[in-house]
Design a protein around this motif. Sequence first.
Motif, mmCIF file in Angstrom:
data_model
loop_
_atom_site.group_PDB
_atom_site.id
_atom_site.type_symbol
_atom_site.label_atom_id
_atom_site.label_comp_id
_atom_site.label_asym_id
_atom_site.label_seq_id
_atom_site.Cartn_x
_atom_site.Cartn_y
_atom_site.Cartn_z
ATOM 1 N N ASN A 245 8.391 -6.799 2.752
ATOM 2 C CA ASN A 245 9.842 -7.035 2.645
ATOM 3 C C ASN A 245 10.604 -6.665 3.914
ATOM 4 O OD1 ASN A 245 8.842 -7.304 0.027
ATOM 5 N ND2 ASN A 245 9.847 -5.443 -0.732
ATOM 6 N N HIS A 268 15.870 -6.923 2.315
ATOM 7 C CA HIS A 268 15.228 -7.830 1.365
ATOM 8 C C HIS A 268 14.371 -7.029 0.381
ATOM 9 C CE1 HIS A 268 16.359 -11.817 2.798
ATOM 10 N NE2 HIS A 268 16.167 -11.403 4.047
ATOM 11 N N VAL A 272 9.288 -11.724 3.280
ATOM 12 C CA VAL A 272 10.174 -12.536 4.118
ATOM 13 C C VAL A 272 9.327 -13.457 4.985
ATOM 14 C CG1 VAL A 272 12.028 -12.533 5.806
ATOM 15 C CG2 VAL A 272 11.830 -10.644 4.180
ATOM 16 N N GLY A 289 14.320 -14.481 1.383
ATOM 17 C CA GLY A 289 13.384 -13.638 0.660
ATOM 18 C C GLY A 289 12.628 -14.388 -0.417
ATOM 19 N N ASP A 293 13.501 -11.579 -4.549
ATOM 20 C CA ASP A 293 14.721 -11.347 -3.773
ATOM 21 C C ASP A 293 15.693 -12.516 -3.904
ATOM 22 O OD1 ASP A 293 16.031 -9.718 -1.398
ATOM 23 O OD2 ASP A 293 16.036 -11.820 -0.774
ATOM 24 N N SER A 309 25.052 -12.050 2.675
ATOM 25 C CA SER A 309 23.896 -12.224 1.812
ATOM 26 C C SER A 309 24.287 -13.127 0.656
ATOM 27 C CB SER A 309 23.396 -10.871 1.292
ATOM 28 O OG SER A 309 22.268 -11.036 0.449
#
Length: 413
Positions: A245, A268, A272, A289, A293, A309
């Motif tokens: 992550n 995240h 990723v 993500g 995520d 985000s």
Amino acid sequence: MDFDMAHYLLTEGRRKEKENSSMRLPSKEAYRKCLAETLLNNQTRILAFKSKPSASIQGMIFNEVCSSHLPKSSAKPCRYIPQDAERTLDSPGLIDDYYLNLLDWGSDNVLSIALGNTVYLWDALDGSTSELLSVNEEAGPVTSVRWAPDGRHIAVGLNNSEVQLWDSAAMRLLRTLHSRHRSRVGALAWNNHILTTGGMDGLIVNNDVPVRSSVVETCRGHQEEVCGLKWSSSGQHLASGGNENLIHIWDRSSSGGPSKWLHRFENHTAAVKALAWCPFQSNLLASGGGGGDRCIKFWNTQTGACLNSVDTGSQVCALLWNKKERELLSSHGFAQNQLTLWKYPSMVKVAELTGHTSRVLFMAQSPDGCTVASTSGDETLKFCNVFGTPEPPKPASKVSANVGPFTSVSRIR
């Protein structure tokens, strides 16, 4: 407005008109009206609806207003985004693995796709397909493909930790890099003649391709598989995403080289893989993500700040920026397995394409920036004109043909 005329009409003109109107003969009154229309240009009242001016006068006034108050260029018409793929090809044997990178589109307009142990090339100019290579079961399957900037040479990562370099024009293997990886190489990225590889062992290795001992640097920051690698357009920063992550930003201009990360992003909550540097803002990175995520995040790689985000609602598999407009395209997994086009920075959805029946693992962008190729676990390869119409070709400039990562040496040893 003619203020002198307005003042006259409010005072002497209207008063005398009322006093003398009863004494005028009809013929004189008609003469007075004609004379007023001629001399006063029809201005017998301050606020009145009259017949519109002649075409020549109206056009002159309108042009003067437009030139002084309206913007020079008119608004762009809305772009039509087809919902159906322009072309669909079969891709049997495509490995349904989120952590691999099995699709890439080179600058010579040739698409490469890895299907099991074999890499195929599809020429977008004539639609022809050819087989570049096929490896045995011990080396395979193929886990990553990436074109060099020259559009002729291609790197192929294998399950046995090796990386092969091929000349696509001659259909010839140039060399095999026995790097320091101990397991499969699922991520590749070029920076001129430097080939960066990311492995399941968490290592990132920089290889100077023309040199016999190619390994020049090893970057240690990930504890689990490296599934995303992207160099910035300047070649100064490398973004890497891992299964733990994490995102790391590596800075080549630092005194210690890229062996020490510049930033470490921990926001995240899943692996990723999707990374994309913005083409119109050099320090802006987008990341996506995995299934735990589901977010697209935007980073200022100069300050290390998370700018925004957005929860997309599903696994983010790949990201592509529009090269002409401020737009971002994302590909997703369950439940819609769609491509989503976003307007940046508002992140308003512009369009959704839902042609695939399984998660859209890989995307690649054509050299002109208009067409997007996508493939998924449904074993289909679709081509969609997402980013508009190609611009007319410009006259070719006189540039040396010897451009690319292999031109500094006569041969690769």
